[in-house]
Design a protein around this motif. Structure first.
Motif, PDB file in Angstrom:
ATOM      1  N   ARG A   1       0.855  -1.184   0.000  1.00 13.96           N
ATOM      2  CA  ARG A   1       0.000   0.000   0.000  1.00 13.96           C
ATOM      3  C   ARG A   1       0.890   1.232   0.000  1.00 13.96           C
ATOM      4  NH1 ARG A   1      -5.357   0.765   0.664  1.00 13.96           N
ATOM      5  NH2 ARG A   1      -6.070   2.837   1.299  1.00 13.96           N
ATOM      6  N   GLY A   2       0.936   1.904  -1.123  1.00 11.60           N
ATOM      7  CA  GLY A   2       1.797   3.070  -1.234  1.00 11.60           C
ATOM      8  C   GLY A   2       3.255   2.679  -1.021  1.00 11.60           C
ATOM      9  N   PRO A   3       3.934   3.371  -0.132  1.00  6.27           N
ATOM     10  CA  PRO A   3       5.352   3.078   0.093  1.00  6.27           C
ATOM     11  C   PRO A   3       5.599   1.886   1.010  1.00  6.27           C
ATOM     12  CG  PRO A   3       4.673   4.893   1.490  1.00  6.27           C
ATOM     13  CD  PRO A   3       3.479   4.556   0.625  1.00  6.27           C
ATOM     14  N   LEU A   4       4.538   1.277   1.550  1.00  9.58           N
ATOM     15  CA  LEU A   4       4.674   0.208   2.536  1.00  9.58           C
ATOM     16  C   LEU A   4       4.529  -1.161   1.890  1.00  9.58           C
ATOM     17  CD1 LEU A   4       4.846  -0.672   5.562  1.00  9.58           C
ATOM     18  CD2 LEU A   4       2.330  -0.545   5.586  1.00  9.58           C
ATOM     19  N   ASN A   5       5.455  -2.063   2.211  1.00  9.26           N
ATOM     20  CA  ASN A   5       5.364  -3.465   1.798  1.00  9.26           C
ATOM     21  C   ASN A   5       5.567  -4.341   3.027  1.00  9.26           C
ATOM     22  OD1 ASN A   5       7.414  -5.945   0.620  1.00  9.26           O
ATOM     23  ND2 ASN A   5       5.343  -5.795  -0.155  1.00  9.26           N
ATOM     24  N   VAL A   6       4.622  -5.253   3.269  1.00  9.86           N
ATOM     25  CA  VAL A   6       4.697  -6.157   4.417  1.00  9.86           C
ATOM     26  C   VAL A   6       4.553  -7.586   3.910  1.00  9.86           C
ATOM     27  CG1 VAL A   6       3.701  -6.824   6.631  1.00  9.86           C
ATOM     28  CG2 VAL A   6       3.707  -4.415   5.939  1.00  9.86           C
ATOM     29  N   ARG A   7       5.470  -8.443   4.333  1.00  8.41           N
ATOM     30  CA  ARG A   7       5.398  -9.856   3.980  1.00  8.41           C
ATOM     31  C   ARG A   7       5.411 -10.683   5.263  1.00  8.41           C
ATOM     32  NH1 ARG A   7       8.487 -11.775  -1.443  1.00  8.41           N
ATOM     33  NH2 ARG A   7       7.252 -10.520  -2.896  1.00  8.41           N
ATOM     34  N   VAL A   8       4.412 -11.547   5.420  1.00  8.22           N
ATOM     35  CA  VAL A   8       4.285 -12.386   6.607  1.00  8.22           C
ATOM     36  C   VAL A   8       4.183 -13.840   6.162  1.00  8.22           C
ATOM     37  CG1 VAL A   8       2.942 -12.880   8.683  1.00  8.22           C
ATOM     38  CG2 VAL A   8       3.061 -10.539   7.806  1.00  8.22           C
ATOM     39  N   GLY A   9       5.010 -14.706   6.754  1.00  9.65           N
ATOM     40  CA  GLY A   9       4.928 -16.121   6.439  1.00  9.65           C
ATOM     41  C   GLY A   9       6.290 -16.738   6.242  1.00  9.65           C
ATOM     42  N   ASN A  10       6.309 -17.894   5.599  1.00  7.07           N
ATOM     43  CA  ASN A  10       7.553 -18.617   5.345  1.00  7.07           C
ATOM     44  C   ASN A  10       8.226 -18.014   4.116  1.00  7.07           C
ATOM     45  OD1 ASN A  10       8.895 -20.874   6.620  1.00  7.07           O
ATOM     46  ND2 ASN A  10       8.756 -21.938   4.659  1.00  7.07           N
ATOM     47  N   GLN A  11       9.465 -17.534   4.274  1.00  9.36           N
ATOM     48  CA  GLN A  11      10.085 -16.778   3.187  1.00  9.36           C
ATOM     49  C   GLN A  11      11.602 -16.842   3.268  1.00  9.36           C
ATOM     50  OE1 GLN A  11       9.475 -12.391   3.792  1.00  9.36           O
ATOM     51  NE2 GLN A  11       8.378 -13.085   5.627  1.00  9.36           N
ATOM     52  N   GLN A  12      12.226 -16.520   2.149  1.00 11.30           N
ATOM     53  CA  GLN A  12      13.671 -16.346   2.058  1.00 11.30           C
ATOM     54  C   GLN A  12      13.960 -14.858   1.914  1.00 11.30           C
ATOM     55  OE1 GLN A  12      14.001 -18.738  -1.497  1.00 11.30           O
ATOM     56  NE2 GLN A  12      14.938 -20.427  -0.389  1.00 11.30           N
ATOM     57  N   ILE A  13      15.020 -14.401   2.570  1.00 10.69           N
ATOM     58  CA  ILE A  13      15.401 -12.998   2.487  1.00 10.69           C
ATOM     59  C   ILE A  13      16.796 -12.921   1.887  1.00 10.69           C
ATOM     60  CG2 ILE A  13      15.856 -10.883   3.779  1.00 10.69           C
ATOM     61  CD1 ILE A  13      13.794 -11.790   5.825  1.00 10.69           C
ATOM     62  N   ALA A  14      16.890 -12.352   0.697  1.00 14.30           N
ATOM     63  CA  ALA A  14      18.164 -12.252  -0.022  1.00 14.30           C
ATOM     64  C   ALA A  14      18.569 -10.788  -0.084  1.00 14.30           C
ATOM     65  CB  ALA A  14      18.035 -12.840  -1.424  1.00 14.30           C
ATOM     66  N   TRP A  15      19.428 -10.386   0.826  1.00 11.97           N
ATOM     67  CA  TRP A  15      19.896  -9.002   0.838  1.00 11.97           C
ATOM     68  C   TRP A  15      21.088  -8.791  -0.090  1.00 11.97           C
ATOM     69  CZ3 TRP A  15      19.733  -6.979   6.586  1.00 11.97           C
ATOM     70  CH2 TRP A  15      18.414  -6.593   6.876  1.00 11.97           C
ATOM     71  N   GLY A  16      21.721  -9.844  -0.501  1.00 11.23           N
ATOM     72  CA  GLY A  16      22.868  -9.696  -1.394  1.00 11.23           C
ATOM     73  C   GLY A  16      22.753 -10.653  -2.557  1.00 11.23           C
TER      74      GLY A  16
ATOM     75  N   ALA B   1      25.380 -12.130  -5.140  1.00  7.92           N
ATOM     76  CA  ALA B   1      26.762 -12.224  -5.606  1.00  7.92           C
ATOM     77  C   ALA B   1      27.080 -13.682  -5.883  1.00  7.92           C
ATOM     78  CB  ALA B   1      27.735 -11.652  -4.576  1.00  7.92           C
ATOM     79  N   ILE B   2      27.961 -13.920  -6.826  1.00 11.02           N
ATOM     80  CA  ILE B   2      28.351 -15.270  -7.191  1.00 11.02           C
ATOM     81  C   ILE B   2      29.367 -15.767  -6.175  1.00 11.02           C
ATOM     82  CG2 ILE B   2      29.399 -16.682  -8.999  1.00 11.02           C
ATOM     83  CD1 ILE B   2      28.390 -14.574 -10.997  1.00 11.02           C
ATOM     84  N   PHE B   3      29.064 -16.852  -5.485  1.00  8.33           N
ATOM     85  CA  PHE B   3      29.898 -17.484  -4.462  1.00  8.33           C
ATOM     86  C   PHE B   3      29.957 -16.681  -3.155  1.00  8.33           C
ATOM     87  CE2 PHE B   3      31.984 -19.077  -8.435  1.00  8.33           C
ATOM     88  CZ  PHE B   3      31.670 -20.415  -8.273  1.00  8.33           C
ATOM     89  N   PHE B   4      29.973 -15.360  -3.203  1.00  7.12           N
ATOM     90  CA  PHE B   4      30.242 -14.543  -2.020  1.00  7.12           C
ATOM     91  C   PHE B   4      28.950 -14.141  -1.308  1.00  7.12           C
ATOM     92  CE2 PHE B   4      34.278 -12.723  -4.224  1.00  7.12           C
ATOM     93  CZ  PHE B   4      34.908 -13.945  -4.076  1.00  7.12           C
ATOM     94  N   ARG B   5      29.050 -14.001   0.024  1.00 11.17           N
ATOM     95  CA  ARG B   5      27.935 -13.511   0.838  1.00 11.17           C
ATOM     96  C   ARG B   5      28.501 -12.506   1.842  1.00 11.17           C
ATOM     97  NH1 ARG B   5      24.637 -18.056   3.543  1.00 11.17           N
ATOM     98  NH2 ARG B   5      22.795 -16.807   3.058  1.00 11.17           N
ATOM     99  N   VAL B   6      28.152 -11.228   1.672  1.00 14.97           N
ATOM    100  CA  VAL B   6      28.580 -10.182   2.595  1.00 14.97           C
ATOM    101  C   VAL B   6      27.371  -9.600   3.311  1.00 14.97           C
ATOM    102  CG1 VAL B   6      29.814  -8.004   2.850  1.00 14.97           C
ATOM    103  CG2 VAL B   6      30.595  -9.672   1.163  1.00 14.97           C
ATOM    104  N   PHE B   7      26.439  -9.030   2.539  1.00 19.12           N
ATOM    105  CA  PHE B   7      25.186  -8.566   3.131  1.00 19.12           C
ATOM    106  C   PHE B   7      24.154  -9.693   3.237  1.00 19.12           C
ATOM    107  CE2 PHE B   7      26.752  -4.448   3.233  1.00 19.12           C
ATOM    108  CZ  PHE B   7      25.804  -3.527   3.654  1.00 19.12           C
ATOM    109  N   ASP B   8      24.390 -10.779   2.551  1.00 16.09           N
ATOM    110  CA  ASP B   8      23.442 -11.899   2.521  1.00 16.09           C
ATOM    111  C   ASP B   8      23.640 -12.763   3.771  1.00 16.09           C
ATOM    112  OD1 ASP B   8      21.497 -13.614   1.634  1.00 16.09           O
ATOM    113  OD2 ASP B   8      22.762 -14.628   0.180  1.00 16.09           O
ATOM    114  N   VAL B   9      23.264 -12.221   4.935  1.00 16.79           N
ATOM    115  CA  VAL B   9      23.544 -12.886   6.215  1.00 16.79           C
ATOM    116  C   VAL B   9      22.276 -13.361   6.915  1.00 16.79           C
ATOM    117  CG1 VAL B   9      25.643 -11.543   6.545  1.00 16.79           C
ATOM    118  CG2 VAL B   9      23.498 -10.698   7.511  1.00 16.79           C
ATOM    119  N   VAL B  10      21.122 -13.167   6.314  1.00 18.05           N
ATOM    120  CA  VAL B  10      19.875 -13.452   7.028  1.00 18.05           C
ATOM    121  C   VAL B  10      19.619 -14.954   7.122  1.00 18.05           C
ATOM    122  CG1 VAL B  10      17.400 -13.041   7.097  1.00 18.05           C
ATOM    123  CG2 VAL B  10      18.941 -11.234   6.294  1.00 18.05           C
ATOM    124  N   ASP B  11      19.645 -15.655   6.000  1.00 21.88           N
ATOM    125  CA  ASP B  11      19.280 -17.072   5.972  1.00 21.88           C
ATOM    126  C   ASP B  11      20.501 -17.971   5.871  1.00 21.88           C
ATOM    127  OD1 ASP B  11      16.544 -16.474   6.025  1.00 21.88           O
ATOM    128  OD2 ASP B  11      16.448 -16.276   3.849  1.00 21.88           O
ATOM    129  N   GLY B  12      20.405 -19.142   6.492  1.00 24.38           N
ATOM    130  CA  GLY B  12      21.398 -20.182   6.282  1.00 24.38           C
ATOM    131  C   GLY B  12      21.186 -20.849   4.931  1.00 24.38           C
TER     132      GLY B  12
END
Length: 654
Positions: A207-222, A224-235
């Protein structure tokens, strides 16, 4: 409701939605549904036919007779002698050779699964969607040389410690089991040969500038090929194909989904805030004797995720992204439980006496303990050792695998004795040199009736991860190599991160850890006859560990000496490109990972779409675990250099 009924009910909801099933009239008339999916066959053939050395049938010591000599423990000689001076020649098995009773088997196929995915999007209101993706995987296990642990039942009663679903019988390809809980991953149902789960099952509200996701999900903040720097959320889920899938898919198939809440708010065109809170779910390693297992099967793992209460813990964090002209900036702060976990020695809990008659070493230890009203079994249960087959059979094997796993072979002996007093009651003594450790190990392997199994616990620690990033898009002559080149720099810092100690002691290793990466990417068109080629170059530096999270103090061991550790951190380089052909019927790709200490992985591949519904993919992964004379235990990739393979995928999309 049973797990199978819940799975069937959930699948029915999605399948019903996929067919557009709805009642006539009422609010359901406003619901719109979209659905799609694919069925894909995936096979990886081993080009070298090498077998995973972490498994029973891939052990290089199988069928190899190794000389062993027993020595009098100092605890029986009033400390007047050492482990390397006086042979224990009073028993008939004092010089018993170490011989692993399993054959060495070669594999033609490393990987063979049938995968199906169904994705459904259901628009409930103009602002609210239900998004579900259901994935099902089947591996018949018929194309591998499987090890059946029950074939060892004749030897000292077989393997008796650990979860029978993992350590008895044939390999269990998919069940993730922890101590006290056979179903630790919500919305996942698995058996020995199948896996069904929801990578995504979320309500998505915009809704407008707001996005909300609730449930089973993957979070990919980064990305990159092979590397994970910001991608620290999920195992990562490493059960299927370890990290050997197509590298340019950027872990899309490996991230472990978790129940959580994610909120994004776009304050302006230039500023975004992204926050999450998520149930903690660990990285999932391959099970014993499966093709991509990475934990040597001589050891039984006790995952304390449920027993330790970590299944009730949460991770949370915030990321800010801002753009200013050609510049981009981001920052993150995450409090999480490290999903990789750490390992330490733990008591086996297996009350099994050392075997043998009065003239054997085990029998004589039993007789000496009986004088004190003790049994070797009750003492062994209080140590990390189990007198069962399928473990380590010689000091040579102990040091070889310590180096392979980046552990300190001599330190392992001392930590076992220091942390478990019952080991000293079994006449174990601390050692000062490799030779003393070597002799003590062989003495106890002989007393164990050929060999001993080790037991380790997996635990988890909370940590804070802070990250900063900056990007810049260059401007140059239109169409030139340096026009629209994207340069991205990311750094994260974790104070007092907890690592597995190279000697598996219970204090672990705590170290401040820095990780930094420089990424440069560019689309460049060589000719008007072909679409633009995508190039990427990446460099990563890690201050105290390697790309797999192993502390560098465990590097440098061999069969002939303990780990020496390495200094200077780790440095890795990546080069990759993708080249689509006209009409995108073909797409060629290439990825290279180079470890500055002397190992390399290359992966060329090609994708072919003969029609809109069918796709054929092939990629070849080749690993050099040691190049330029590098010591294998000082490189990143020697652990997986058996995994040279050609992977084929045949998919039908609907």
């Amino acid at each position: 409701m049973t797990n199978s009924k819940r799975m069937a009910a959930a699948a029915a909801v999605l399948l019903g939605a996929a067919t557009g099933a709805q009642a006539d009239g009422g609010w359901l008339d406003d619901i719109s549904v979209s659905a799609g999916g694919f069925v894909r066959l995936e096979v990886a053939g081993a080009s070298t036919r090498d077998t995973n050395p972490a498994n029973q049938l891939g052990n290089a010591f199988n069928g190899r007779s190794v000389p062993r000599q027993a020595y009098t423990p100092p605890a029986l000689a009033a400390g007047l002698i050492t482990w390397d001076t006086l042979p224990y020649n009073l028993s008939t098995d004092a010089s018993s050779p170490g011989l692993r009773p399993m054959p060495y088997e070669e594999n033609d196929v490393n990987y063979s699964i049938l995968r199906g995915e169904l994705e459904v999007g259901m628009t409930l209101t103009p602002d609210l969607q239900l998004i579900g993706r259901l994935r099902a995987i089947y591996d018949p296990g018929e194309f591998y040389e499987e090890f059946d642990a029950d074939t060892l039942n004749f030897d000292r009663g077989g393997i008796t410690g650990g979860d029978p679903a993992l350590y008895r019988g044939r390999p269990n390809y998919f069940e993730y089991r922890v101590e006290g809980d056979a179903h630790p991953n919500p919305l996942e149902w698995a058996g020995e040969n199948y896996l069904v789960y929801f990578p995504a099952l979320i309500f998505d509200y915009n809704r407008g500038p707001l996005n909300v996701r609730v449930g089973n999900q993957q979070i990919a903040w980064g990305q990159a090929i092979f590397f994970r720097v910001f991608d620290v959320v999920d195992g990562l889920d490493l059960r299927r194909h370890l990290v050997l899938d197509y590298a340019q898919e950027e872990y899309a198939d490996e991230r472990v989904p978790a129940l959580g809440l994610r909120v994004g708010y776009q304050f302006s065109d230039a500023l975004l805030a992204d926050a999450f809170i998520q149930k903690f779910q660990p990285t999932v390693y391959g099970n014993p004797n499966t093709p991509y297992n990475v934990i040597p099967v001589q050891f039984t793992v006790h995952d304390r995720y449920s027993e330790g209460g970590w299944d009730d813990e949460y991770s949370y964090g915030l990321r800010l992204k801002a753009n200013y002209g050609q510049w981009g900036f981001q920052a993150m702060a995450v409090q999480r439980y490290n999903p990789d976990g750490v390992f330490r020695w733990t008591a086996s809990g297996v009350d099994k006496n050392l075997p043998g008659g009065p003239l054997t070493l085990g029998g004589q230890v039993n007789a000496l303990l009986a004088l004190e009203g003790l049994t070797s079994g009750e003492l062994m249960a209080q140590t990390p050792l189990e007198a069962s087959p399928g473990g380590v059979y010689s000091a040579n094997e102990w040091y070889n695998y310590s180096a392979w796993a980046r552990l300190d072979g001599t330190g392992l002996v001392n930590a076992l004795i220091h942390d478990f007093p019952a080991a000293r009651q079994l006449f174990a003594s601390p050692v000062e040199t490799y030779e003393q450790s070597f002799n003590q190990l062989n003495t106890f392997f002989i007393a164990g009736g050929s060999g001993l199994r080790g037991h380790i616990a997996r635990e988890y620690f909370q940590e804070e991860v802070y990250g900063l990033g900056a990007s810049y898009v260059t401007e140059g002559e239109p169409g030139s190599l340096f026009d629209q080149l994207i340069i991205n720099l990311e750094v994260n810092y974790t104070p007092d991160r907890v690592f597995t100690a190279p000697d598996l002691n219970g204090e672990f290793v705590k170290d401040d850890a820095w990780v930094g990466a420089l990424v440069m990417e560019k689309y460049f068109r060589f000719t008007q006859a072909f679409p633009a080629t995508y190039f990427v170059f990446q460099y990563m530096h890690r201050s105290v560990d390697d790309l797999f999270g192993r502390h560098l103090s465990g590097y440098g061991g061999t069969e002939d000496h303990s780990a020496t550790g390495v200094s200077g951190g780790s440095n890795y380089y990546v080069f990759a490109f993708q080249q689509p052909f006209p009409q995108d019927i073909y797409r060629a790709g290439f990825a290279l990972l180079y470890d500055q200490r002397g190992s390399m992985l290359v992966q060329p591949g090609i994708k072919w779409k003969p029609s809109g519904a069918w796709t054929v993919e092939a990629f070849y992964t080749h690993v050099w675990g040691s190049i330029g004379g590098a010591e294998p235990s000082e490189t990143l990739l020697s652990t997986i250099d058996h995994a040279d393979e050609l992977t084929l995928r045949l998919a039908y999309q609907f």
